[in-house]
Design an enzyme around this catalytic site. Structure first.
Site, PDB file in Angstrom:
ATOM      1  CE1 TYR A  58      -3.929   2.194   0.545  1.00 33.89           C
ATOM      2  CE2 TYR A  58      -2.665   3.176   2.336  1.00 33.89           C
ATOM      3  CZ  TYR A  58      -3.755   3.204   1.488  1.00 33.89           C
ATOM      4  OH  TYR A  58      -4.662   4.231   1.570  1.00 33.89           O
ATOM      5  NE  ARG A  69      -2.809   5.295  12.519  1.00 33.09           N
ATOM      6  CZ  ARG A  69      -1.764   4.732  13.144  1.00 33.09           C
ATOM      7  NH1 ARG A  69      -1.150   5.359  14.127  1.00 33.09           N
ATOM      8  NH2 ARG A  69      -1.324   3.546  12.759  1.00 33.09           N
ATOM      9  CG  ASP A 113      -0.146   0.072  13.979  1.00 35.62           C
ATOM     10  OD1 ASP A 113      -1.091  -0.577  13.512  1.00 35.62           O
ATOM     11  OD2 ASP A 113      -0.278   1.153  14.580  1.00 35.62           O
ATOM     12  N   PRO A 114       2.310   2.620  12.415  1.00 34.02           N
ATOM     13  CG  PRO A 114       1.948   4.061  10.622  1.00 34.02           C
ATOM     14  CD  PRO A 114       1.518   2.732  11.175  1.00 34.02           C
TER      15      PRO A 114
HETATM   16  P1  NAD Z   1     -12.549   1.835  -0.028  1.00 33.57           P
HETATM   17  O1  NAD Z   1     -11.865   0.529   0.068  1.00 33.57           O
HETATM   18  O2  NAD Z   1     -13.903   1.984   0.579  1.00 33.57           O
HETATM   19  O3  NAD Z   1     -12.653   2.315  -1.531  1.00 33.57           O
HETATM   20  C1  NAD Z   1     -11.789   1.898  -2.549  1.00 33.57           C
HETATM   21  C2  NAD Z   1     -12.622   1.583  -3.778  1.00 33.57           C
HETATM   22  O4  NAD Z   1     -11.751   1.191  -4.841  1.00 33.57           O
HETATM   23  C3  NAD Z   1     -13.583   0.413  -3.553  1.00 33.57           C
HETATM   24  O5  NAD Z   1     -14.855   0.735  -4.057  1.00 33.57           O
HETATM   25  C4  NAD Z   1     -12.937  -0.730  -4.332  1.00 33.57           C
HETATM   26  O6  NAD Z   1     -13.875  -1.687  -4.771  1.00 33.57           O
HETATM   27  C5  NAD Z   1     -12.270   0.029  -5.465  1.00 33.57           C
HETATM   28  N1  NAD Z   1     -11.154  -0.696  -6.085  1.00 33.57           N
HETATM   29  C6  NAD Z   1     -10.145  -1.354  -5.453  1.00 33.57           C
HETATM   30  N2  NAD Z   1      -9.313  -1.886  -6.356  1.00 33.57           N
HETATM   31  C7  NAD Z   1      -9.807  -1.555  -7.580  1.00 33.57           C
HETATM   32  C8  NAD Z   1      -9.393  -1.825  -8.908  1.00 33.57           C
HETATM   33  N3  NAD Z   1      -8.290  -2.534  -9.170  1.00 33.57           N
HETATM   34  N4  NAD Z   1     -10.151  -1.341  -9.933  1.00 33.57           N
HETATM   35  C9  NAD Z   1     -11.270  -0.626  -9.684  1.00 33.57           C
HETATM   36  N5  NAD Z   1     -11.719  -0.337  -8.445  1.00 33.57           N
HETATM   37  C10 NAD Z   1     -10.977  -0.801  -7.404  1.00 33.57           C
HETATM   38  O7  NAD Z   1     -11.555   2.915   0.604  1.00 33.57           O
HETATM   39  P2  NAD Z   1     -11.735   4.478   0.878  1.00 33.57           P
HETATM   40  O8  NAD Z   1     -11.514   4.705   2.307  1.00 33.57           O
HETATM   41  O9  NAD Z   1     -12.962   4.985   0.225  1.00 33.57           O
HETATM   42  O10 NAD Z   1     -10.458   5.040   0.109  1.00 33.57           O
HETATM   43  C11 NAD Z   1     -10.550   5.651  -1.165  1.00 33.57           C
HETATM   44  C12 NAD Z   1      -9.186   6.163  -1.583  1.00 33.57           C
HETATM   45  O11 NAD Z   1      -8.713   7.117  -0.626  1.00 33.57           O
HETATM   46  C13 NAD Z   1      -8.118   5.065  -1.663  1.00 33.57           C
HETATM   47  O12 NAD Z   1      -7.298   5.313  -2.776  1.00 33.57           O
HETATM   48  C14 NAD Z   1      -7.341   5.232  -0.379  1.00 33.57           C
HETATM   49  O13 NAD Z   1      -6.014   4.814  -0.521  1.00 33.57           O
HETATM   50  C15 NAD Z   1      -7.438   6.728  -0.149  1.00 33.57           C
HETATM   51  N6  NAD Z   1      -7.293   7.038   1.290  1.00 33.57           N
HETATM   52  C16 NAD Z   1      -8.304   6.797   2.165  1.00 33.57           C
HETATM   53  C17 NAD Z   1      -8.105   7.055   3.522  1.00 33.57           C
HETATM   54  C18 NAD Z   1      -9.199   6.853   4.545  1.00 33.57           C
HETATM   55  O14 NAD Z   1      -8.933   7.054   5.728  1.00 33.57           O
HETATM   56  N7  NAD Z   1     -10.410   6.486   4.185  1.00 33.57           N
HETATM   57  C19 NAD Z   1      -6.877   7.542   3.968  1.00 33.57           C
HETATM   58  C20 NAD Z   1      -5.865   7.739   3.037  1.00 33.57           C
HETATM   59  C21 NAD Z   1      -6.085   7.499   1.697  1.00 33.57           C
HETATM   60  N1  UDP Z   2      -6.351  -0.496  15.759  1.00 36.82           N
HETATM   61  C1  UDP Z   2      -6.749  -0.984  16.998  1.00 36.82           C
HETATM   62  N2  UDP Z   2      -7.791  -1.849  17.049  1.00 36.82           N
HETATM   63  C2  UDP Z   2      -8.492  -2.233  15.949  1.00 36.82           C
HETATM   64  C3  UDP Z   2      -8.079  -1.738  14.682  1.00 36.82           C
HETATM   65  C4  UDP Z   2      -7.005  -0.868  14.619  1.00 36.82           C
HETATM   66  O1  UDP Z   2      -6.165  -0.651  18.028  1.00 36.82           O
HETATM   67  O2  UDP Z   2      -9.442  -3.025  16.079  1.00 36.82           O
HETATM   68  C5  UDP Z   2      -5.232   0.459  15.703  1.00 36.82           C
HETATM   69  C6  UDP Z   2      -4.159   0.128  14.658  1.00 36.82           C
HETATM   70  O3  UDP Z   2      -3.183  -0.727  15.213  1.00 36.82           O
HETATM   71  C7  UDP Z   2      -3.617   1.509  14.344  1.00 36.82           C
HETATM   72  C8  UDP Z   2      -4.810   2.434  14.512  1.00 36.82           C
HETATM   73  O4  UDP Z   2      -5.762   1.693  15.276  1.00 36.82           O
HETATM   74  O5  UDP Z   2      -2.617   1.871  15.280  1.00 36.82           O
HETATM   75  C9  UDP Z   2      -5.437   2.863  13.199  1.00 36.82           C
HETATM   76  O6  UDP Z   2      -5.652   1.707  12.427  1.00 36.82           O
HETATM   77  P1  UDP Z   2      -6.399   1.753  11.001  1.00 36.82           P
HETATM   78  O7  UDP Z   2      -6.257   0.407  10.397  1.00 36.82           O
HETATM   79  O8  UDP Z   2      -7.751   2.312  11.165  1.00 36.82           O
HETATM   80  O9  UDP Z   2      -5.587   2.852  10.177  1.00 36.82           O
HETATM   81  P2  UDP Z   2      -4.026   3.026   9.827  1.00 36.82           P
HETATM   82  O10 UDP Z   2      -3.186   2.173  10.724  1.00 36.82           O
HETATM   83  O11 UDP Z   2      -3.928   2.628   8.404  1.00 36.82           O
HETATM   84  O12 UDP Z   2      -3.811   4.457  10.082  1.00 36.82           O
END
Ligand code: NAD
Ligand code: UDP
Length: 314
Positions: free
Chosen positions: A145, A211, A273-274
């Site tokens: 990722y 976070r 895990d950050p």
């Molecule tokens: P999500 O998993 O709900 O949405 C991702 C969407 O992409 C899904 O609908 C999935 O089916 C589609 N997808 C995955 N692989 C695909 C492929 N190969 N072709 C076509 N569609 C595909 O996640 P989200 O939280 O809505 O995230 C959306 C975007 O924002 C992502 O790129 C994610 O990396 C970025 N983002 C989200 C967060 C967050 O906290 N939600 C944080 C940082 C970045």
């Molecule tokens: N986390 C947790 N319990 C859970 C799921 C996640 O303590 O059931 C912690 C995880 O280890 C991380 C933080 O929550 O430190 C955020 O996790 P998430 O997967 O939501 O996002 P990301 O690590 O990608 O920021």
């Protein structure tokens, strides 16, 4: 002005809110998704609208369409899902970016990349500013990722330098809200679902890691503002809510707001895990005139209401 807009990953959590908002503003929206983590349910209320169209397609394969703007969101965002098939995750970020950039180049369309705070890895600079290059493990279980997203950023900036493409890059920090998957493993949805079901709340590690959580409506507003900035302003721009919480504080808030009797249980901390994460949003404030408006308590309340309904349906 009315535009034809492509949203990849449009059936996902953020994508579905973006589709909704752009349609509401009078645009034509084409949602492309392979439904890996997205669902038809997320966009069911939009189906049938004359200016909304859905295409089942995997962005790792080329796509031929005619649009004015592209939001590239396709990529699973939760560790559970992006680690399920890590090779496909990297392909989605890298081949997906190449395909969408190629499309944007042919159409001379503006394209926005949904990048992530994960490009900073386990950061040594706190809060994170856009000029920090990050501390990322290239071979760990999160690398598919993190490095996929980093390479996608590289591709965006090379297309800009090499082909003069009109690019925008936002680095999204942890965002939450209605339409997260109940079982997607992210911390907010996990804690809420566990609390509502009266199950143990799973704290990974000692819960002191931090976070900063942004409510989805604030995030969508920032994405739209970024897309509307003048040509030449590429970002990357951090978008997120700078209010930082430990996972223990989050668990306590969720328990209080749900009135749950759930107890905490401590589980092993996943590798890489950050420790801490907080966006510096000075650039977003300055260039987008944006800052988040929804505090954690209000955002959690509407997310809890969503999951309450969802659990009743099932
Ligand atoms: P999500 O998993 O709900 O949405 C991702 C969407 O992409 C899904 O609908 C999935 O089916 C589609 N997808 C995955 N692989 C695909 C492929 N190969 N072709 C076509 N569609 C595909 O996640 P989200 O939280 O809505 O995230 C959306 C975007 O924002 C992502 O790129 C994610 O990396 C970025 N983002 C989200 C967060 C967050 O906290 N939600 C944080 C940082 C970045
Ligand atoms: N986390 C947790 N319990 C859970 C799921 C996640 O303590 O059931 C912690 C995880 O280890 C991380 C933080 O929550 O430190 C955020 O996790 P998430 O997967 O939501 O996002 P990301 O690590 O990608 O920021």
């Amino acid at each position: 002005m009315y535009k034809k807009i492509l949203i990849t990953g449009g059936a996902g959590f953020l994508g579905s809110h973006l589709c909704e908002r752009l349609l509401k503003e009078g645009n034509e929206v084409i949602c492309v998704d392979n439904f890996f983590t997205g669902s038809k349910e997320n966009i069911a209320h939009l189906l049938g609208k004359p200016y909304f169209e859905v295409i089942r397609h995997d962005v790792t394969f080329p796509l031929y369409l005619e649009v004015d703007q592209i939001y590239n969101l396709a990529c699973p965002a939760s560790p559970v899902y992006y680690q399920h098939d890590p090779v496909q995750t990297t392909k989605t970020s890298v081949h997906g970016a190449i395909n969408m950039l190629g499309l944007a180049k042919r159409l001379n369309a503006r394209i926005l990349q949904a990048s992530t705070s994960e490009v900073y890895g386990d950061p040594e600079v706190h809060p994170q500013t856009e000029d920090y290059w990050g501390k990322v493990n290239p071979i760990g279980i999160r690398s598919c990722y993190d490095e996929g997203k980093r390479c996608a950023e590289t591709l965006f900036f090379d297309y800009q330098r090499q082909h003069n493409l009109d690019i925008k890059v936002v680095r999204i920090f942890n965002t939450y809200g209605p339409r997260m998957l109940p079982n997607d493993g992210r911390v907010v949805s996990n804690f809420i679902v566990q609390a509502l079901k009266g199950e143990e709340i799973t704290i990974y590690g000692d819960g002191s890691q931090t976070r900063s959580f942004c409510y989805v409506d604030d995030l969508i507003e920032a994405m739209l503002r970024m897309m509307a900035t003048q040509e030449g302003f590429t970002g990357p721009v951090n978008i997120g809510n700078p209010c930082e919480f430990t996972m223990l504080e989050l668990a306590e808030k969720v328990i209080a707001l749900t009135g749950s009797q759930s107890k905490l249980v401590y589980c092993p901390l996943p590798s890489d895990d950050p420790r801490q994460r907080q966006p510096d949003i000075s650039l977003a404030r300055q260039e987008l005139g944006w800052e988040p408006k929804v505090n954690l308590e209000d955002g959690l309340k509407s997310t809890i209401a969503y999951f309450r309904n969802k659990l009743k349906e099932n």
